[in-house]
Design a protein around this motif. Structure first.
Motif, PDB file in Angstrom:
ATOM      1  N   ARG A   6       0.866  -1.178   0.000  1.00 45.48           N
ATOM      2  CA  ARG A   6       0.000   0.000   0.000  1.00 45.48           C
ATOM      3  C   ARG A   6       0.906   1.234   0.000  1.00 45.48           C
ATOM      4  O   ARG A   6       1.700   1.438   0.912  1.00 45.48           O
ATOM      5  CB  ARG A   6      -0.920  -0.002   1.216  1.00 45.48           C
ATOM      6  N   ILE A   7       0.752   2.048  -1.046  1.00 41.06           N
ATOM      7  CA  ILE A   7       1.614   3.219  -1.259  1.00 41.06           C
ATOM      8  C   ILE A   7       0.779   4.479  -1.082  1.00 41.06           C
ATOM      9  O   ILE A   7      -0.210   4.689  -1.801  1.00 41.06           O
ATOM     10  CB  ILE A   7       2.226   3.206  -2.669  1.00 41.06           C
ATOM     11  N   ALA A   8       1.148   5.323  -0.128  1.00 36.48           N
ATOM     12  CA  ALA A   8       0.427   6.568   0.118  1.00 36.48           C
ATOM     13  C   ALA A   8       1.097   7.707  -0.637  1.00 36.48           C
ATOM     14  O   ALA A   8       2.315   7.892  -0.550  1.00 36.48           O
ATOM     15  CB  ALA A   8       0.407   6.874   1.612  1.00 36.48           C
ATOM     16  N   ILE A   9       0.284   8.473  -1.380  1.00 32.62           N
ATOM     17  CA  ILE A   9       0.797   9.665  -2.050  1.00 32.62           C
ATOM     18  C   ILE A   9      -0.155  10.830  -1.781  1.00 32.62           C
ATOM     19  O   ILE A   9      -1.299  10.636  -1.367  1.00 32.62           O
ATOM     20  CB  ILE A   9       0.970   9.455  -3.574  1.00 32.62           C
ATOM     21  N   GLN A  10       0.341  12.018  -2.004  1.00 35.14           N
ATOM     22  CA  GLN A  10      -0.477  13.212  -1.797  1.00 35.14           C
ATOM     23  C   GLN A  10      -1.666  13.185  -2.754  1.00 35.14           C
ATOM     24  O   GLN A  10      -1.520  12.832  -3.926  1.00 35.14           O
ATOM     25  CB  GLN A  10       0.385  14.453  -2.030  1.00 35.14           C
ATOM     26  N   GLU A  47      -1.571  -1.185  -3.934  1.00 30.28           N
ATOM     27  CA  GLU A  47      -2.696  -0.269  -3.804  1.00 30.28           C
ATOM     28  C   GLU A  47      -2.135   1.126  -3.566  1.00 30.28           C
ATOM     29  O   GLU A  47      -1.110   1.284  -2.891  1.00 30.28           O
ATOM     30  CB  GLU A  47      -3.596  -0.645  -2.630  1.00 30.28           C
ATOM     31  N   ILE A  48      -2.794   2.120  -4.113  1.00 30.53           N
ATOM     32  CA  ILE A  48      -2.365   3.500  -3.923  1.00 30.53           C
ATOM     33  C   ILE A  48      -3.423   4.232  -3.115  1.00 30.53           C
ATOM     34  O   ILE A  48      -4.613   4.209  -3.452  1.00 30.53           O
ATOM     35  CB  ILE A  48      -2.139   4.194  -5.273  1.00 30.53           C
ATOM     36  N   GLY A  63       1.720   1.590   9.850  1.00 30.64           N
ATOM     37  CA  GLY A  63       1.584   0.405   9.019  1.00 30.64           C
ATOM     38  C   GLY A  63       0.302   0.356   8.205  1.00 30.64           C
ATOM     39  O   GLY A  63       0.042  -0.631   7.521  1.00 30.64           O
ATOM     40  N   VAL A  64      -0.507   1.433   8.268  1.00 33.12           N
ATOM     41  CA  VAL A  64      -1.707   1.487   7.426  1.00 33.12           C
ATOM     42  C   VAL A  64      -1.279   1.538   5.962  1.00 33.12           C
ATOM     43  O   VAL A  64      -1.875   0.905   5.094  1.00 33.12           O
ATOM     44  CB  VAL A  64      -2.569   2.716   7.786  1.00 33.12           C
ATOM     45  N   ALA A  65      -0.227   2.310   5.691  1.00 35.06           N
ATOM     46  CA  ALA A  65       0.446   2.300   4.381  1.00 35.06           C
ATOM     47  C   ALA A  65       1.844   1.734   4.590  1.00 35.06           C
ATOM     48  O   ALA A  65       2.479   2.002   5.610  1.00 35.06           O
ATOM     49  CB  ALA A  65       0.521   3.710   3.807  1.00 35.06           C
ATOM     50  N   HIS A  66       2.286   0.936   3.636  1.00 38.13           N
ATOM     51  CA  HIS A  66       3.628   0.361   3.747  1.00 38.13           C
ATOM     52  C   HIS A  66       4.700   1.336   3.251  1.00 38.13           C
ATOM     53  O   HIS A  66       5.820   1.346   3.765  1.00 38.13           O
ATOM     54  CB  HIS A  66       3.701  -0.942   2.948  1.00 38.13           C
ATOM     55  N   LEU A  67       4.326   2.135   2.250  1.00 38.83           N
ATOM     56  CA  LEU A  67       5.240   3.113   1.660  1.00 38.83           C
ATOM     57  C   LEU A  67       4.530   4.450   1.531  1.00 38.83           C
ATOM     58  O   LEU A  67       3.299   4.510   1.467  1.00 38.83           O
ATOM     59  CB  LEU A  67       5.699   2.684   0.261  1.00 38.83           C
ATOM     60  N   GLY A  68       5.325   5.510   1.461  1.00 40.19           N
ATOM     61  CA  GLY A  68       4.760   6.824   1.209  1.00 40.19           C
ATOM     62  C   GLY A  68       5.718   7.644   0.359  1.00 40.19           C
ATOM     63  O   GLY A  68       6.940   7.493   0.473  1.00 40.19           O
ATOM     64  N   ILE A  69       5.163   8.476  -0.504  1.00 43.23           N
ATOM     65  CA  ILE A  69       5.965   9.451  -1.245  1.00 43.23           C
ATOM     66  C   ILE A  69       5.571  10.819  -0.712  1.00 43.23           C
ATOM     67  O   ILE A  69       4.401  11.221  -0.784  1.00 43.23           O
ATOM     68  CB  ILE A  69       5.724   9.358  -2.760  1.00 43.23           C
ATOM     69  N   VAL A  70       6.556  11.522  -0.164  1.00 48.46           N
ATOM     70  CA  VAL A  70       6.261  12.766   0.553  1.00 48.46           C
ATOM     71  C   VAL A  70       7.478  13.673   0.462  1.00 48.46           C
ATOM     72  O   VAL A  70       8.600  13.215   0.204  1.00 48.46           O
ATOM     73  CB  VAL A  70       5.914  12.429   2.032  1.00 48.46           C
ATOM     74  N   SER A 187       7.524   1.762   6.118  1.00 49.27           N
ATOM     75  CA  SER A 187       7.318   1.257   7.478  1.00 49.27           C
ATOM     76  C   SER A 187       8.546   0.461   7.901  1.00 49.27           C
ATOM     77  O   SER A 187       9.224  -0.158   7.083  1.00 49.27           O
ATOM     78  CB  SER A 187       6.078   0.366   7.511  1.00 49.27           C
ATOM     79  N   LYS A 188       8.822   0.454   9.196  1.00 53.64           N
ATOM     80  CA  LYS A 188       9.929  -0.342   9.725  1.00 53.64           C
ATOM     81  C   LYS A 188       9.508  -1.790   9.998  1.00 53.64           C
ATOM     82  O   LYS A 188      10.289  -2.565  10.532  1.00 53.64           O
ATOM     83  CB  LYS A 188      10.477   0.300  10.999  1.00 53.64           C
TER      84      LYS A 188
END
Length: 286
Positions: A6-10, A47-48, A63-70, A187-188
């Protein structure tokens, strides 16, 4: 869900556009219709999530999102327990201090005892402490640049790209305290499966980034000029040299770094190169 990232983006803005562009350049297809808060990739297990940028580090830490672009500025200011796994090279900006244009500014010590308006109190506080300056930090969430003109603060500390916003509000930039760009955070607590997917994604991202920094170049030249020309075209290992149908002539194919191109192209021409073609590279696997 070890088999999905799960990848979080703006959810909107330039950072969102650049993030989506990068993901698509990595060959990942998805539907990002207007108003969607979540979408699934059709050809990669991902998932984005479309979120507010300030919320992304917290979602990744939890851990709700595994990755984020910020933005790196947002990640550092949030002080969340996440890993910064890769710098992405876009959305570059700086966090700077600005004062009224008519103010005679001699150095950071001029801020002693002053009030500074900012949305980044942690980054500003760290900078002031490192410079042994005691100032009042006035935290506000928006419209930072107007603070000095309405008497709310003596100076501001805000994100700057071109500096035009500061100028239009009667301010001048006097100190850069932090340089930022888009980063990927994780996430760690990734599972082995999620880490493997992250490694696959990073491989694609790095291939896209390397390609953007290089050009594919083709040219014709006299055979006796090959040694001179190839000095300026190192290629990935070495240039490809092929004979042409015209006797005494050959074709050279190579890859050249964007930063070296304009410096070397005139030397290549003077050495006898003709019919030079320069082609962008879509992907580059090292």
């Amino acid at each position: 869900m070890d088999n999905i990232l799960r990848i979080a983006i703006q959810k909107s803005g330039r950072l969102s556009e650049d993030s989506l562009k990068l993901i698509k350049e990595c060959g990942i297809r998805f539907d990002n219709g207007a108003g969607k808060l979540k979408t699934s990739a059709t050809n990669f297990p991902a998932e984005i999530l479309f979120l507010r940028d300030d919320d992304i580090p917290g979602y990744v830490e939890d851990g709700v999102a595994h990755l984020g672009i910020v933005g790196e500025n947002v990640s550092v200011e949030s002080d969340r327990d996440v890993n910064t796994v890769h710098k992405l090279g876009f959305s570059k900006c700086r966090l700077s201090i600005g004062v009224l244009r008519e103010h005679e500014y001699a150095g950071v010590q001029d801020l002693e005892g002053k009030s500074i308006a900012t949305s980044y109190p942690k980054l500003l506080g760290k900078y002031l402490a490192e410079n042994n300056v005691k100032a009042q930090i006035h935290e506000i969430s928006g419209s930072v640049e107007i603070a000095p003109s309405i008497g709310l603060a003596d100076a501001v500390c805000d994100i700057v790209s071109s500096g035009s916003t500061l100028l239009s509000n009667g301010l001048k930039e006097v100190e850069t305290i932090f340089k930022s760009e888009a980063v990927m955070i994780s996430s760690k607590h990734l599972s082995a499966g999620q880490q493997d997917l992250l490694d696959q994604l990073l491989f694609r991202i790095k291939s896209v980034q390397v390609a953007k920094n290089n050009k594919y170049i083709l040219l014709n030249c006299p055979t006796n000029a090959v040694d001179e020309i190839t000095k300026y075209l190192p290629g990935m290992k070495a240039p490809t040299v092929m004979p042409l149908a015209t006797e005494g002539w050959c074709s050279i194919h190579s890859v050249i770094n964007e930063n070296d191109f304009w410096e070397n192209i005139e030397k290549i021409r003077q050495a006898g190169a003709e019919g030079i073609l320069v082609i962008p590279i879509e992907k580059m696997i090292l």
